[in-house]
Design a protein around this motif. Structure first.
Motif, mmCIF file in Angstrom:
data_model
loop_
_atom_site.group_PDB
_atom_site.id
_atom_site.type_symbol
_atom_site.label_atom_id
_atom_site.label_comp_id
_atom_site.label_asym_id
_atom_site.label_seq_id
_atom_site.Cartn_x
_atom_site.Cartn_y
_atom_site.Cartn_z
ATOM 1 N N THR A 168 5.665 4.758 -17.082
ATOM 2 C CA THR A 168 4.776 3.744 -16.535
ATOM 3 C C THR A 168 3.697 3.379 -17.554
ATOM 4 O OG1 THR A 168 3.401 5.474 -15.536
ATOM 5 C CG2 THR A 168 5.173 4.581 -14.180
ATOM 6 N N GLY A 169 2.811 2.467 -17.152
ATOM 7 C CA GLY A 169 1.693 2.087 -18.006
ATOM 8 C C GLY A 169 2.073 1.194 -19.163
ATOM 9 N N ARG A 208 6.569 -2.789 -9.576
ATOM 10 C CA ARG A 208 6.927 -2.846 -8.155
ATOM 11 C C ARG A 208 8.304 -2.255 -7.871
ATOM 12 N NH1 ARG A 208 7.519 -9.371 -8.166
ATOM 13 N NH2 ARG A 208 9.530 -9.510 -9.225
ATOM 14 N N ASP A 209 9.187 -2.187 -8.862
ATOM 15 C CA ASP A 209 10.512 -1.614 -8.605
ATOM 16 C C ASP A 209 10.456 -0.122 -8.305
ATOM 17 O OD1 ASP A 209 11.537 -4.079 -8.972
ATOM 18 O OD2 ASP A 209 12.834 -3.587 -10.670
ATOM 19 N N THR A 210 9.318 0.517 -8.551
ATOM 20 C CA THR A 210 9.172 1.928 -8.193
ATOM 21 C C THR A 210 8.543 2.099 -6.809
ATOM 22 O OG1 THR A 210 6.975 2.115 -9.227
ATOM 23 C CG2 THR A 210 8.899 2.542 -10.624
ATOM 24 N N ALA A 211 8.255 0.997 -6.110
ATOM 25 C CA ALA A 211 7.670 1.062 -4.770
ATOM 26 C C ALA A 211 8.765 1.140 -3.712
ATOM 27 C CB ALA A 211 6.798 -0.157 -4.514
ATOM 28 N N PRO A 212 8.508 1.798 -2.580
ATOM 29 C CA PRO A 212 9.459 1.735 -1.470
ATOM 30 C C PRO A 212 9.695 0.288 -1.056
ATOM 31 C CG PRO A 212 7.829 3.455 -1.105
ATOM 32 C CD PRO A 212 7.359 2.670 -2.291
ATOM 33 N N ALA A 213 10.908 -0.012 -0.610
ATOM 34 C CA ALA A 213 11.291 -1.385 -0.264
ATOM 35 C C ALA A 213 11.276 -1.587 1.248
ATOM 36 C CB ALA A 213 12.674 -1.694 -0.827
ATOM 37 N N ASP A 214 11.275 -2.877 1.649
ATOM 38 C CA ASP A 214 11.374 -3.266 3.061
ATOM 39 C C ASP A 214 10.392 -2.475 3.931
ATOM 40 O OD1 ASP A 214 12.303 -4.705 5.216
ATOM 41 O OD2 ASP A 214 14.033 -3.405 5.583
ATOM 42 N N PHE A 215 9.141 -2.434 3.507
ATOM 43 C CA PHE A 215 8.110 -1.653 4.194
ATOM 44 C C PHE A 215 7.609 -2.414 5.420
ATOM 45 C CE2 PHE A 215 3.463 -0.421 4.361
ATOM 46 C CZ PHE A 215 3.700 0.808 4.971
ATOM 47 N N ARG A 216 7.609 -1.743 6.571
ATOM 48 C CA ARG A 216 7.173 -2.350 7.831
ATOM 49 C C ARG A 216 6.215 -1.415 8.553
ATOM 50 N NH1 ARG A 216 12.854 -5.016 10.136
ATOM 51 N NH2 ARG A 216 13.484 -5.962 8.131
ATOM 52 N N ALA A 217 5.284 -2.021 9.305
ATOM 53 C CA ALA A 217 4.302 -1.234 10.063
ATOM 54 C C ALA A 217 4.065 -1.892 11.414
ATOM 55 C CB ALA A 217 2.990 -1.136 9.285
ATOM 56 N N THR A 218 4.136 -1.113 12.476
ATOM 57 C CA THR A 218 3.851 -1.564 13.837
ATOM 58 C C THR A 218 2.994 -0.502 14.512
ATOM 59 O OG1 THR A 218 5.906 -0.556 14.658
ATOM 60 C CG2 THR A 218 5.996 -2.888 14.016
ATOM 61 N N THR A 219 2.547 -0.763 15.742
ATOM 62 C CA THR A 219 1.779 0.238 16.482
ATOM 63 C C THR A 219 2.396 0.459 17.853
ATOM 64 O OG1 THR A 219 0.258 -1.372 17.481
ATOM 65 C CG2 THR A 219 -0.357 -0.462 15.321
ATOM 66 N N HIS A 220 2.116 1.626 18.418
ATOM 67 C CA HIS A 220 2.454 1.883 19.813
ATOM 68 C C HIS A 220 1.386 2.778 20.416
ATOM 69 C CE1 HIS A 220 4.156 5.816 18.465
ATOM 70 N NE2 HIS A 220 3.911 6.189 19.723
ATOM 71 N N ARG A 288 6.185 9.686 -4.658
ATOM 72 C CA ARG A 288 6.115 10.514 -5.860
ATOM 73 C C ARG A 288 7.515 10.537 -6.472
ATOM 74 N NH1 ARG A 288 2.522 14.124 -7.930
ATOM 75 N NH2 ARG A 288 1.361 14.399 -6.009
ATOM 76 N N LEU A 289 7.633 10.026 -7.691
ATOM 77 C CA LEU A 289 8.934 9.885 -8.331
ATOM 78 C C LEU A 289 9.479 11.255 -8.754
ATOM 79 C CD1 LEU A 289 8.063 6.746 -10.464
ATOM 80 C CD2 LEU A 289 9.067 6.843 -8.175
ATOM 81 N N PRO A 290 10.775 11.346 -9.043
ATOM 82 C CA PRO A 290 11.364 12.653 -9.374
ATOM 83 C C PRO A 290 10.727 13.362 -10.560
ATOM 84 C CG PRO A 290 13.094 11.098 -8.820
ATOM 85 C CD PRO A 290 11.822 10.308 -8.869
ATOM 86 N N GLY A 295 4.837 6.327 -8.039
ATOM 87 C CA GLY A 295 5.309 4.968 -8.207
ATOM 88 C C GLY A 295 4.288 3.976 -7.687
ATOM 89 N N ALA A 296 4.668 2.700 -7.677
ATOM 90 C CA ALA A 296 3.771 1.647 -7.221
ATOM 91 C C ALA A 296 3.661 1.659 -5.695
ATOM 92 C CB ALA A 296 4.283 0.291 -7.695
ATOM 93 N N PHE A 297 2.529 1.155 -5.196
ATOM 94 C CA PHE A 297 2.351 0.989 -3.761
ATOM 95 C C PHE A 297 3.191 -0.178 -3.257
ATOM 96 C CE2 PHE A 297 -1.700 3.378 -4.154
ATOM 97 C CZ PHE A 297 -1.579 4.201 -3.040
#
Length: 315
Positions: A168-169, A208-220, A288-290, A295-297
């Motif tokens: 990175t960097g 950004r390719d090191t960030a988790p993909a398809d991130f979603r957030a909801t509440t209950h 946290r990468l291997p 990784g990126a947020f």
């Protein structure tokens, strides 16, 4: 899965005035029987870093760098390291979290270097990172670590059991040449393996390719309390991701560590945020990468705890 609360204050919570915050992403990996490679994430506005072994300062590093090889250590010994940042006016920030590394046993009369690592391959991971992998080197005793070079400069190190990493960097839209060298417990360094040349993507996506993909957030709501429900796809990296960090309203609040088999497709997690209806929250996630670096947020999601007449009662 084991969820560990990190506390909302974070490691820099006790910082006062304008002193730098505590460095994050600190890792330590034995490089040989007498050395440990310490790395951390770079901070902005920092003129230097101080690296400590226990309470003893063992090195000063310029603000443009974020790694140090701590040498003259004892074989077969466990060590604890921390890092502090210093700004242009000499203000010293708080210590990072402690990281531990154990040097391997010394090998007597070993003057034989490992073989060069095999052919390296890689790909750009956005505009500021690349992923590298290589074929394992061999040694008459044991390969303890691999050093990654950018041109003639060592920029990273990983354990001898690892044959992939994320660097990175880097600068956007830039062509780089990387090589890998193997090191044994006696500090014998192999010749470099074949170079791999890669170009980072243009733009400024912070890897950004090191960030988790398809991130979603909801509440209950359950039993009168509100929870945020997260779902994501682990980042596509070489190796398995076992740990994530959740940031809520700008503060690191929770680390998730999988004790069993980590998900490779879709992961989910739910956590408590209080009993107030109509409260807005901002949430994002990183892995946290291997190789131990972060990784990126993900992109930040905004959720609101809404009144719900159908309380799920502990869903």
């Amino acid at each position: 899965m084991l969820a560990l609360c990190c506390g909302c204050a974070g490691p820099g919570g006790g910082d006062e005035g304008r002193a730098p915050g505590a460095p994050t992403g600190v890792t330590a990996e034995a490089g040989s029987a007498t050395s440990v490679h310490v790395m951390w994430n770079a901070l902005s506005g920092v003129s230097a870093y101080e690296v400590y072994r226990g309470t003893t300062k063992v090195g000063d590093v310029p603000g443009s760098a974020h790694m140090l090889d701590v040498t003259r250590l004892a074989p077969s010994t466990a060590y604890v390291f921390t890092v502090r940042a210093r700004d242009d006016e000499g203000r010293l920030g708080p210590r990072s979290r402690e990281v531990r590394a154990t040097t391997p046993a010394a090998v007597a009369a070993d003057r034989s270097a490992p073989t060069p690592p095999g052919r390296a391959t890689g790909r750009a991971a956005g505009s500021r990172a690349v992923q590298l992998s290589w074929t394992a080197a061999t040694d008459d005793r044991k390969v303890v670590s691999y050093d990654i070079f950018q041109g003639e400069v060592k920029i990273h190190s990983v354990g001898g059991g690892q044959t992939a990493t994320v660097v990175t960097g880097l600068r956007p839209g830039t062509r780089y040449s990387f090589t890998v060298r193997a090191r044994d417990a006696a500090d014998n360094l192999s010749p470099a393996g074949p170079a791999v040349r890669l170009s980072t993507a243009p733009g400024d996506d912070e890897g950004r390719d090191t960030a988790p993909a398809d991130f979603r957030a909801t509440t209950h709501r359950a039993d009168g309390a509100y929870y945020i429900d997260l779902a994501w796809v682990p980042p596509r990296v070489d190796g398995v991701v076992t740990e994530y960090q959740i940031q809520l309203d700008g503060q690191a609040v929770t680390s998730l560590v999988w004790g069993g088999t980590p998900p490779r497709d879709r992961a989910t997690h739910s956590f408590y945020v209080g009993r107030e209806a109509g409260a807005g929250h901002r949430v994002r996630l990183r892995a946290r990468l291997p190789d131990g670096t972060w990784g990126a947020f993900t992109a930040e999601r905004v959720v609101t705890t809404e009144d719900d007449p159908e309380d799920t009662g502990g869903r």
